[in-house]
Design an enzyme around this catalytic site. Structure first.
Site, PDB file in Angstrom:
ATOM      1  N   LYS A 133       0.440  -1.258  -0.331  1.00  0.00           N
ATOM      2  CA  LYS A 133       0.033  -0.150   0.059  1.00  0.00           C
ATOM      3  C   LYS A 133       1.548   1.057   0.119  1.00  0.00           C
ATOM      4  O   LYS A 133       0.801   2.892  -0.679  1.00  0.00           O
ATOM      5  CB  LYS A 133      -1.104  -0.190   1.348  1.00  0.00           C
ATOM      6  CG  LYS A 133      -0.491   0.182   2.855  1.00  0.00           C
ATOM      7  CD  LYS A 133      -1.704  -0.485   3.663  1.00  0.00           C
ATOM      8  CE  LYS A 133      -1.237  -0.481   4.698  1.00  0.00           C
ATOM      9  NZ  LYS A 133      -0.141  -1.632   5.288  1.00  0.00           N
TER      10      LYS A 133
ATOM     11  N   ASN B  51      -0.724   6.123   6.744  1.00  0.00           N
ATOM     12  CA  ASN B  51       0.026   5.060   7.514  1.00  0.00           C
ATOM     13  C   ASN B  51       1.611   5.444   6.817  1.00  0.00           C
ATOM     14  O   ASN B  51       2.717   4.399   7.929  1.00  0.00           O
ATOM     15  CB  ASN B  51      -0.404   3.784   7.214  1.00  0.00           C
ATOM     16  CG  ASN B  51       0.302   2.808   7.940  1.00  0.00           C
ATOM     17  OD1 ASN B  51       0.237   2.927   8.979  1.00  0.00           O
ATOM     18  ND2 ASN B  51       0.716   1.492   7.440  1.00  0.00           N
TER      19      ASN B  51
ATOM     20  N   HIS C 293      -1.304  -8.763  12.295  1.00  0.00           N
ATOM     21  CA  HIS C 293      -1.897  -8.012  12.943  1.00  0.00           C
ATOM     22  C   HIS C 293      -2.457  -9.070  13.588  1.00  0.00           C
ATOM     23  O   HIS C 293      -3.247  -8.878  13.896  1.00  0.00           O
ATOM     24  CB  HIS C 293      -2.952  -6.925  12.361  1.00  0.00           C
ATOM     25  CG  HIS C 293      -1.613  -6.802  12.591  1.00  0.00           C
ATOM     26  ND1 HIS C 293      -0.665  -5.423  12.354  1.00  0.00           N
ATOM     27  CD2 HIS C 293      -1.665  -5.356  10.526  1.00  0.00           C
ATOM     28  CE1 HIS C 293      -0.141  -4.495  11.897  1.00  0.00           C
ATOM     29  NE2 HIS C 293      -0.494  -4.573  11.137  1.00  0.00           N
TER      30      HIS C 293
HETATM   31  N1  UMA Z   1       1.169   2.780  22.475  1.00  0.00           N
HETATM   32  C1  UMA Z   1       1.291   2.760  23.864  1.00  0.00           C
HETATM   33  N2  UMA Z   1       0.269   3.730  24.063  1.00  0.00           N
HETATM   34  C2  UMA Z   1      -0.043   4.932  24.019  1.00  0.00           C
HETATM   35  C3  UMA Z   1      -0.459   5.274  23.065  1.00  0.00           C
HETATM   36  C4  UMA Z   1       0.593   4.138  21.539  1.00  0.00           C
HETATM   37  O1  UMA Z   1       1.617   2.216  24.087  1.00  0.00           O
HETATM   38  O2  UMA Z   1      -0.819   5.169  24.247  1.00  0.00           O
HETATM   39  C5  UMA Z   1       2.264   1.979  21.942  1.00  0.00           C
HETATM   40  C6  UMA Z   1       1.453   1.546  20.384  1.00  0.00           C
HETATM   41  O3  UMA Z   1       0.675   0.496  20.432  1.00  0.00           O
HETATM   42  C7  UMA Z   1       2.479   1.570  19.324  1.00  0.00           C
HETATM   43  C8  UMA Z   1       3.080   2.846  19.946  1.00  0.00           C
HETATM   44  O4  UMA Z   1       2.931   3.542  20.437  1.00  0.00           O
HETATM   45  O5  UMA Z   1       3.399   0.674  19.082  1.00  0.00           O
HETATM   46  C9  UMA Z   1       3.116   4.202  18.618  1.00  0.00           C
HETATM   47  O6  UMA Z   1       1.722   3.816  18.539  1.00  0.00           O
HETATM   48  P1  UMA Z   1       0.975   5.590  18.082  1.00  0.00           P
HETATM   49  O7  UMA Z   1      -0.639   4.716  17.549  1.00  0.00           O
HETATM   50  O8  UMA Z   1       1.154   6.750  18.607  1.00  0.00           O
HETATM   51  O9  UMA Z   1       1.472   5.658  16.406  1.00  0.00           O
HETATM   52  P2  UMA Z   1       1.344   6.979  15.516  1.00  0.00           P
HETATM   53  O10 UMA Z   1       3.269   6.930  16.289  1.00  0.00           O
HETATM   54  O11 UMA Z   1       0.762   7.899  15.109  1.00  0.00           O
HETATM   55  O12 UMA Z   1       2.108   6.152  14.745  1.00  0.00           O
HETATM   56  C10 UMA Z   1       0.882   5.648  13.591  1.00  0.00           C
HETATM   57  C11 UMA Z   1       0.599   4.679  12.618  1.00  0.00           C
HETATM   58  N3  UMA Z   1       1.362   3.415  14.064  1.00  0.00           N
HETATM   59  C12 UMA Z   1       0.802   2.352  14.048  1.00  0.00           C
HETATM   60  O13 UMA Z   1      -0.539   2.101  14.021  1.00  0.00           O
HETATM   61  C13 UMA Z   1       1.367   2.162  15.193  1.00  0.00           C
HETATM   62  C14 UMA Z   1       2.179   4.440  11.793  1.00  0.00           C
HETATM   63  O14 UMA Z   1       2.420   3.832  10.847  1.00  0.00           O
HETATM   64  C15 UMA Z   1       1.683   5.826  10.650  1.00  0.00           C
HETATM   65  O15 UMA Z   1       2.560   5.987   9.743  1.00  0.00           O
HETATM   66  C16 UMA Z   1       1.435   6.594  11.123  1.00  0.00           C
HETATM   67  O16 UMA Z   1       0.364   6.887  12.359  1.00  0.00           O
HETATM   68  C17 UMA Z   1       0.706   8.186  10.673  1.00  0.00           C
HETATM   69  O17 UMA Z   1      -0.598   7.686  10.226  1.00  0.00           O
HETATM   70  C18 UMA Z   1       3.497   2.784  11.553  1.00  0.00           C
HETATM   71  C19 UMA Z   1       3.176   1.128  11.559  1.00  0.00           C
HETATM   72  O18 UMA Z   1       3.774   0.054  11.907  1.00  0.00           O
HETATM   73  C20 UMA Z   1       3.930   2.591   9.611  1.00  0.00           C
HETATM   74  N4  UMA Z   1       1.498   1.147  11.253  1.00  0.00           N
HETATM   75  C21 UMA Z   1       1.407  -0.080  11.132  1.00  0.00           C
HETATM   76  C22 UMA Z   1       1.662  -1.050   9.495  1.00  0.00           C
HETATM   77  O19 UMA Z   1       1.998  -0.777   8.414  1.00  0.00           O
HETATM   78  O20 UMA Z   1       1.304  -3.009   9.737  1.00  0.00           O
HETATM   79  C23 UMA Z   1      -0.019  -0.783  11.519  1.00  0.00           C
END
Ligand code: UMA
Length: 444
Positions: free
Chosen positions: A118, A141, A188
């Site tokens: 994607k 993402n 996942h």
């Molecule tokens: N986390 C906690 N506690 C919290 C919040 C988050 O432990 O209260 C952990 C999560 O479990 C995770 C990490 O912190 O392991 C990051 O989570 P987040 O939701 O804060 O992530 P962001 O930094 O905002 O990044 C997200 C996407 N990450 C995820 O979905 C895990 C990024 O995709 C994306 O680029 C970004 O938003 C912008 O849209 C990354 C990803 O791994 C590349 N995506 C997965 C994938 O592609 O397979 C879905």
């Protein structure tokens, strides 16, 4: 949408949480933030930008959540998380950053999901639209959160978004002009009960779309939406995109029309041809000309961390596919690279396994690899499915893994880092893992 008495609580202070904070703040909507991590990545940035906004870290704060009418959930936090499920039960609305984006956007959106490819398709479609003169913004993402794109680019006339299943879980009112599920293979499985649930979440992208683009070779991507265009690696029927053979050469084709010889593409492998065809299908339904789109395909060299060539040393080529974070991605990388090289592959794999079933890797590992070096928490699980087929060894660090791979490689072989796992057990993220690998390989 935003009622006067609404109070928002943003859960998570990653890039998504920060983008939601900026958005809510710019609209004068009252909010607070909580993150279960003690020191979330953007804490100081946040506190500098919004000194007056309450933020609680180290737990998902119940008293704060109790006050929320709307909870903006970061993609990394599951709705099933007890602290969140409890709030949903109480009647708080649970929405994600893409839902806030959907409520605010008033120009066309192209929404792209799927287990793999994607990012590449999102980037290609963005490049094609840019070549046609659109003020297009590309993200989701892929990296830049959708709300940041929206807030920072008021003149954008098209958004191309890569959406993850995590983001789609909390998106309700996105109305994409064009939506696609490129492919579905297990990923996942620590968050979803089974493949059916994961598929259902992915299909949310089609919910209010006008035009669907589906992969004819993957029934799990199909939808009953009437306005639909297929891409396939088979020979295409009328109004489909596919591969066609003519006089011993293979072409990207639309119906019975040959568009471009695959020899003219800088990237090779079946999975890449599928990406090119999906991008053409999307662009065509959007109204872009073949001439422009084919020009983009002829110059696109691929994304970093995606089967990225690093260097050749002593007749051995080194590739970084750190973005291969699930079984399907690594399978595609092994097949794509393995089928095109004179020698064999040395694979470096392993990391955080996400409850995956690694057994689909066995046949391609057996066919294309000479040796596998395993790292990370899932090393033993991976070994269990492949050590009957090829020699494996274990490495505690990436340095060690590179060393072992270098020793196992013979002339004309390629070394491929494609972990089939997430990176968080040893690295900050997949980019970090890839950069560390590149650094070590460059110093060899
Ligand atoms: N986390 C906690 N506690 C919290 C919040 C988050 O432990 O209260 C952990 C999560 O479990 C995770 C990490 O912190 O392991 C990051 O989570 P987040 O939701 O804060 O992530 P962001 O930094 O905002 O990044 C997200 C996407 N990450 C995820 O979905 C895990 C990024 O995709 C994306 O680029 C970004 O938003 C912008 O849209 C990354 C990803 O791994 C590349 N995506 C997965 C994938 O592609 O397979 C879905």
């Amino acid at each position: 949408m935003h009622g006067h008495s609404d109070f928002y609580v943003v859960v998570g202070l990653g890039v998504t949480g920060l983008s939601c904070a900026r958005y809510l703040h710019s609209h004068g909507i009252p909010f607070a933030v909580t993150d279960s991590r003690i020191d979330p990545p953007n804490l100081s940035t946040f506190q500098n930008a919004f000194p007056d906004v309450q933020v609680v870290t180290g737990k998902l704060d119940k008293s704060l959540l109790n006050r929320a009418t709307k909870i903006v959930l970061s993609p990394g936090v599951a709705r099933q998380e007890p602290a969140i499920a409890e709030q949903a039960k109480r009647g708080a609305a649970i929405l994600g950053d893409v839902e806030l984006f959907a409520q605010a956007v008033n120009v066309p959106v192209i929404a792209i999901t799927g287990t793999n490819a994607k990012s590449t398709v999102t980037t290609l479609v963005g490049e094609m639209a840019k070549a046609a003169g659109y003020a297009v913004q590309v993200g989701g993402n892929l990296g830049v959160p959708a709300l940041d794109l929206l807030v920072k680019n008021p003149n954008a006339n098209l958004f191309v978004l890569e959406l993850s299943s995590f983001q789609l879980e909390t998106t309700y009112s996105l109305k994409p002009l064009i939506a696609t599920v490129l492919n579905i293979t297990p990923d996942h499985m620590d968050r979803y009960h089974d493949l059916a649930e994961y598929q259902q979440v992915k299909h949310r992208v089609y919910q209010h779309c006008q035009i669907a683009i589906c992969n004819k070779d993957d029934a799990l991507t199909d939808t009953s939406i009437p306005q639909k265009t297929y891409f396939t690696l088979q020979s295409p029927k009328e109004n489909e995109f596919g591969l066609m053979s003519k006089e011993g050469e293979t072409y990207l084709a639309y119906g019975n029309q040959c568009l471009l010889s695959i020899k003219s593409l800088p990237l090779m492998g079946k999975h890449y041809y599928a990406n090119a065809l999906a991008s053409l299908a999307i662009g065509h339904r959007f109204g872009l000309s073949f001439e422009l789109m084919l020009k983009v395909l002829q110059t696109f060299k691929g994304l970093p961390h995606r089967c990225q060539f690093i260097r050749e040393r002593n007749g051995v080529r080194w590739y970084n596919d750190s973005k291969g974070t699930n079984v399907g991605a690594t399978q595609a990388a092994i097949e794509g690279l393995g089928s095109g090289i004179p020698g064999k592959l040395i694979l470096i794999a392993g990391g955080l396994g996400k409850n995956a079933d690694f057994s689909p890797l066995a046949p391609v590992v057996e066919k294309y690899t000479r040796h596998v070096v395993l790292i990370g928490q899932a090393a033993n699980d991976l070994a269990a499915v492949i050590d009957k087929h090829v020699p494996v060894s274990f490495a505690a660090t990436m340095e060690d893994a590179v060393q072992q791979a270098s020793e196992a490689a013979q002339q004309n072989d390629s070394v491929l880092l494609s972990p089939a796992c997430a990176s968080y057990d040893m690295f900050k993220n997949f980019e970090h893992r890839g950069d560390v690998f590149i650094g070590i390989v460059e110093r060899l």
